[in-house]
Design a protein around this motif. Structure first.
Motif, mmCIF file in Angstrom:
data_model
loop_
_atom_site.group_PDB
_atom_site.id
_atom_site.type_symbol
_atom_site.label_atom_id
_atom_site.label_comp_id
_atom_site.label_asym_id
_atom_site.label_seq_id
_atom_site.Cartn_x
_atom_site.Cartn_y
_atom_site.Cartn_z
ATOM 1 N N MET A 457 0.780 -1.239 -0.118
ATOM 2 C CA MET A 457 -0.101 0.016 -0.135
ATOM 3 C C MET A 457 0.973 1.176 -0.095
ATOM 4 O O MET A 457 1.789 1.365 0.762
ATOM 5 N N MET A 458 0.592 2.164 -0.815
ATOM 6 C CA MET A 458 1.332 3.510 -0.998
ATOM 7 C C MET A 458 0.388 4.666 -1.151
ATOM 8 O O MET A 458 -0.566 4.608 -1.802
ATOM 9 N N ILE A 459 0.834 5.723 -0.209
ATOM 10 C CA ILE A 459 0.054 6.771 0.076
ATOM 11 C C ILE A 459 0.841 7.852 -0.402
ATOM 12 O O ILE A 459 1.758 8.272 0.020
ATOM 13 N N LYS A 460 0.278 8.903 -1.252
ATOM 14 C CA LYS A 460 0.852 10.261 -1.477
ATOM 15 C C LYS A 460 -0.165 11.221 -0.946
ATOM 16 O O LYS A 460 -1.496 11.207 -1.163
ATOM 17 N N THR A 461 0.222 12.013 -0.016
ATOM 18 C CA THR A 461 -0.464 13.116 0.599
ATOM 19 C C THR A 461 -0.716 14.445 -0.344
ATOM 20 O O THR A 461 0.236 14.504 -1.210
ATOM 21 N N TYR A 470 3.776 -2.621 3.689
ATOM 22 C CA TYR A 470 3.670 -3.622 3.311
ATOM 23 C C TYR A 470 2.659 -4.732 4.037
ATOM 24 O O TYR A 470 2.970 -4.997 5.222
ATOM 25 N N CYS A 471 1.719 -5.315 3.549
ATOM 26 C CA CYS A 471 0.608 -5.909 4.516
ATOM 27 C C CYS A 471 0.798 -7.443 4.172
ATOM 28 O O CYS A 471 0.346 -7.717 2.948
ATOM 29 N N SER A 472 0.988 -7.990 5.248
ATOM 30 C CA SER A 472 1.249 -9.570 4.887
ATOM 31 C C SER A 472 -0.002 -10.329 4.874
ATOM 32 O O SER A 472 0.366 -11.781 4.163
ATOM 33 N N THR A 473 -0.918 -10.031 5.161
ATOM 34 C CA THR A 473 -2.231 -10.882 5.124
ATOM 35 C C THR A 473 -3.450 -10.363 4.304
ATOM 36 O O THR A 473 -3.345 -9.150 4.086
ATOM 37 N N GLY A 570 0.738 14.763 11.264
ATOM 38 C CA GLY A 570 0.023 13.818 11.770
ATOM 39 C C GLY A 570 -1.329 13.484 11.123
ATOM 40 O O GLY A 570 -1.714 12.323 10.607
ATOM 41 N N ASP A 571 -1.887 14.596 10.957
ATOM 42 C CA ASP A 571 -3.148 14.485 10.087
ATOM 43 C C ASP A 571 -2.734 14.771 8.571
ATOM 44 O O ASP A 571 -2.047 15.483 8.205
ATOM 45 N N PHE A 572 -3.437 13.848 7.636
ATOM 46 C CA PHE A 572 -3.051 14.308 6.104
ATOM 47 C C PHE A 572 -4.287 13.945 5.248
ATOM 48 O O PHE A 572 -5.291 13.301 5.505
ATOM 49 N N GLU A 573 -4.145 14.718 4.048
ATOM 50 C CA GLU A 573 -5.377 14.442 3.139
ATOM 51 C C GLU A 573 -4.670 13.734 2.163
ATOM 52 O O GLU A 573 -3.616 14.030 1.573
ATOM 53 N N ILE A 574 -5.560 12.562 1.484
ATOM 54 C CA ILE A 574 -4.952 11.742 0.589
ATOM 55 C C ILE A 574 -4.999 12.307 -0.716
ATOM 56 O O ILE A 574 -6.268 12.520 -1.247
ATOM 57 N N ARG A 575 -4.037 12.382 -1.548
ATOM 58 C CA ARG A 575 -3.907 12.714 -2.916
ATOM 59 C C ARG A 575 -4.257 11.394 -3.845
ATOM 60 O O ARG A 575 -5.104 11.575 -4.575
ATOM 61 N N VAL A 576 -3.254 10.548 -3.665
ATOM 62 C CA VAL A 576 -3.610 9.111 -4.216
ATOM 63 C C VAL A 576 -3.144 7.997 -3.391
ATOM 64 O O VAL A 576 -2.158 8.229 -2.654
ATOM 65 N N LEU A 577 -4.003 6.762 -3.314
ATOM 66 C CA LEU A 577 -3.718 5.754 -2.797
ATOM 67 C C LEU A 577 -3.485 4.584 -3.913
ATOM 68 O O LEU A 577 -4.268 4.691 -4.985
#
Length: 585
Positions: A457-461, A470-473, A570-577
Motif C-alpha cells: 500500500m502506497m499513499i501520497k498526501t 507492506y501488508c502480509s495478510t 500527523g493528519d493528512f489528506e490523501i491525494r493518491v492511494l
C-alpha cells in the motif's frame, strides 16, 4: 471385503457396552488387522457402576454441529470417553472433518475419478506405490492396518499430493491417514484429509518445512513457560544436548509413542479443535516424564541423559495414565488459548524468516539480490515493471519526484524493493487499486484488494509526503470469526512493515523480530479494517488510519512498529492511494 457403512451407522448410537466377543471389532473398518487389535485392552476403564452419565450419541452431536454450537461439541468430545472400538467414530470423525471443508462440496465419485486419473485404474495394485516427496519414509506409521489397508493409505496420500501440489513437506499426513482408515472407508478418509489440509480457520496439518520447524519451535517456546521445571531439568541433566534436539520430535511422542487407545481419544478432539490439542498433550507428556524421572529408576538421569528424545518416546509407550486422565490434564492447562499459541507461532515464524534460517520451504526459489546487495536482473525487470505501472507520479516521474529527477525515482524503487521479503521480489507487481482510476471508496478497495496476499500500500498526501505499508495478510481476514462467532479486531503477521519514502526514507519493521521477549498484545496489532476505516499498526496510536472515503487519514507512533508519525502534521489528506499485489504468489 466391502465396507458396509450402513452397518456401522446403525451401531453408532449403541454405546451402552460390549457384550460379546464378535462385537468387539464392529467399530473398525475392514482395513484393520483385528488380530493386532486383540492385543489392545478394551477393559481398561473402570467397571460401570450404572451411575455414570450415558455417553453421548452421534445424533446428539450432529444436531449441535448443524446448529453451529461448536463450543458444546468441544465439551462433549473432551468429556465422553467412547471405547476405542465404538462405532460412533464411523460417523463422528467424517462429520467433524467436514465442518472444516473450504472447497465446494465434492461431487460423488470425485475421489475415484482422481484415483483413475493418477493411476489409470481404480483397482488396487499389489505392487508398492511410490510415495510423494512430502512423506517422511521414516514415519509411515500404519498402526493396525492390514497389508491392503497400508496400500490404501499409500494411494490416498498420492491422490492428495496430486490434488494439493502446494504440500511440500508434511510428515504427519501419512500417520493421520492411517488413523482415519481404522474407522472409515478409503473415500471418506480422503475427504477428511482434504478438509483438514484445506482448513482456513483452524490449523491441523503443517504442509511445508518452514511450518514444520516453526511448529516444533513453538512447542519448545510454550514448554519453557508452561513446563518450566521440566525444561530446566532436561537442560541440567543433559548439558551437552541442545534443547532443540528434544523438541524436534515432539509430534512423534504422540503419534509414534502413545498407545493406540490414547491416540484415538486425542483424535476425537483434534478433528474438532485442531493442532492446539496436540500442543496441550505434548506439555502433559513433558510434565509426566519429568515427574517419573524423579521417582522411577527406569528414567533416572544416567539412563536418559545420552538419548532423552528416544527415552521420551519409550516413556509414552508406557505412559502411566489413562486416555481420560491424559486429556483431562491437557485441557486443564491454563493460559494456553488459541490466540496465545497463534501469537507464539507467528513470532517464531517471523524470527526464522528474518534470520534466513530456512529458504522459505522452496529449494528452487532464486534469490532476488546478488552478493553485493544489488537487485538481480530478474528483480530489476520486476522493479521496472512496477515503475511503468505506478500512477503516483507527475511528469512521468515518481511521486512528486519531478523536482529531483528520474534517478531518484529508480533509487527509491530499489530501496523499497530491497525491503520486501526475498521470496516476494521474484514476482511481478500488479496494480490492484488506485484512487485515480477506481475512485475513492473503501467498498471498491475491498472488492479489488481483499483476496490478495500480500499487498503493498502506497499513499501520497496533498503535501507530497509518500509512505505506506507492506501488508502480509489478506484484507478479507477482517471478516473471519473466532470460536465465539466474533470478528477479530486485528489480524496480520509480523512480516507486515511500514515505510516512508519522502521526505524521509525509512523502514519500520515489527518490533518482535529482534526482540524474543513477550512484548504484549499492543505490539502485535498489525492490521484492522471494517466498513468505516482501515488501520495499520496499533498500541498507543495508529501508524496509518484512513476513513471510508479514502480522503482523510492520520498517522501516529505505535507500539507494533515503534515508528514516528509518517508525516510531520500527523493528519493528512490523501491525494493518491495505490495498492499492489504480486502476480503468482
Amino acid at each position: 471385503m466391502p465396507y458396509n457403512r450402513d452397518t456401522l451407522a446403525a451401531q453408532a448410537d449403541k454405546l451402552s457396552g460390549i457384550e460379546e466377543e464378535t462385537d468387539l471389532y464392529e467399530g473398525f473398518s475392514p482395513h484393520v488387522d483385528t488380530s493386532e487389535i486383540k492385543s489392545l485392552d478394551f477393559y481398561t476403564q473402570k467397571p460401570s457402576t450404572g451411575k455414570e452419565p450415558a455417553l453421548r450419541s452421534f445424533t446428539e452431536i450432529q444436531q449441535l454441529l448443524q446448529q453451529g454450537k461448536k463450543r458444546d461439541v468441544k465439551s462433549i468430545l473432551r468429556e465422553n470417553s467412547w471405547p476405542i472400538n465404538s462405532p460412533i467414530r464411523a460417523q463422528l470423525w467424517p462429520a467433524l472433518c467436514a465442518q472444516h471443508q473450504t472447497k465446494q462440496n465434492m461431487l460423488d465419485g470425485f475421489y475415484w475419478d482422481m484415483v483413475h486419473q493418477v493411476f489409470g485404474t481404480t483397482e488396487l495394485s499389489d505392487k508398492p506405490i511410490m510415495l510423494p516427496a512430502f512423506v517422511d519414509p521414516a514415519h509411515c506409521l500404519t498402526y493396525h492396518l492390514t497389508r491392503t489397508g497400508r496400500s490404501v493409505a499409500d494411494r490416498i496420500v498420492n491422490v492428495l499430493g496430486y490434488d494439493c501440489p502446494d504440500i511440500t513437506y508434511s510428515p504427519v499426513l501419512y500417520p493421520i491417514t492411517s488413523i482415519l482408515l481404522h474407522f472409515m472407508s478409503e473415500e471418506e478418509a480422503y475427504h477428511c484429509l482434504a478438509a483438514l489440509v484445506g482448513s482456513k480457520e483452524k490449523v491441523f496439518i503443517k504442509q511445508t518445512k518452514l511450518q514444520h520447524e516453526v511448529t516444533w519451535k513453538t512447542v519448545m517456546q510454550i514448554a519453557k513457560k508452561h513446563s518450566k521445571n521440566a525444561v530446566t531439568y532436561f537442560q541440567r541433566i543433559c548439558p551437552g544436548v541442545k534443547l532443540e534436539r528434544v523438541f524436534m520430535d515432539w509430534c512423534w511422542w504422540i503419534l509414534a509413542g502413545l498407545p493406540f487407545q490414547h491416540l484415538v481419544r486425542i483424535m476425537d478432539c483434534y478433528f474438532h479443535e485442531g493442532i492446539k490439542v496436540l500442543y496441550r498433550v505434548a506439555l502433559v507428556i513433558i510434565n509426566l516424564f519429568h515427574k517419573e524421572c524423579q521417582s522411577n529408576n527406569e528414567w533416572s538421569p544416567d539412563n536418559i541423559k545420552n538419548d532423552i528424545g528416544n527415552a521420551l518416546i519409550k516413556f509414552c509407550k508406557k505412559i502411566p495414565v489413562s486416555p481420560t486422565k491424559l486429556l483431562h490434564a491437557a485441557f486443564s492447562i491454563r493460559g494456553l488459548s488459541s490466540t496465545y499459541i497463534s501469537r507464539i507461532f507467528m513470532k517464531t515464524e517471523m524470527i526464522l524468516k528474518s534470520r534466513s534460517v530456512l529458504n522459505n520451504g522452496s529449494k528452487q526459489l532464486v534469490k532476488s539480490r546478488s552478493s553485493d546487495n544489488l537487485p538481480s536482473s530478474q528483480s530489476q525487470v520486476n522493479i521496472q515493471m512496477m515503475s511503468h505501472t505506478l500512477t503516483i507520479r507527475e511528469n512521468h516521474s515518481f511521486i512528486g519526484v519531478h523536482l529531483m529527477g528520474k534517478r531518484w525515482h529508480r533509487i527509491e524503487l530499489f530501496t523499497l524493493w530491497s525491503w520486501l521479503p526475498v521470496r516476494i521480489t521474484m514476482y511481478q507487481p500488479v496494480l490492484l487499486y488506485t484512487t485515480e482510476e477506481h475512485g475513492c471508496s473503501l467498498t471498491t478497495f475491498y472488492v479489488r484488494v481483499e483476496q490478495h496476499e500480500p499487498t503493498l500500500m502506497m499513499i501520497k498526501t496533498c503535501n507530497n509526503e509518500v509512505f505506506g505499508a507492506y501488508c502480509s495478510t489478506r484484507w478479507f481476514e477482517r471478516n473471519v470469526k473466532d470460536d465465539k462467532g466474533q470478528r477479530q479486531a486485528y489480524f496480520g503477521t509480523g512480516e507486515t512493515f511500514l515505510f516512508s519514502l519522502y521526505p524521509e526514507r525509512a523502514k519500520y519493521p515489527w518490533v518482535g523480530i529482534e526482540n524474543e521477549k513477550d512484548l504484549g498484545h499492543a505490539s502485535e496489532l498489525f492490521m484492522a479494517a471494517d466498513s468505516k476505516m482501515i488501520t495499520i499498526g496499533g498500541g498507543e496510536g495508529q501508524a496509518i488510519w484512513m476513513d471510508e472515503n479514502i480522503r482523510f487519514g492520520k498517522t501516529d507512533s505505535c507500539k507494533t512498529f515503534n515508528n514516528p508519525p509518517l508525516c510531520p502534521s500527523g493528519d493528512f489528506e490523501i491525494r493518491v492511494l495505490e495498492v499492489y499485489g504480486f502476480d503468482g504468489v
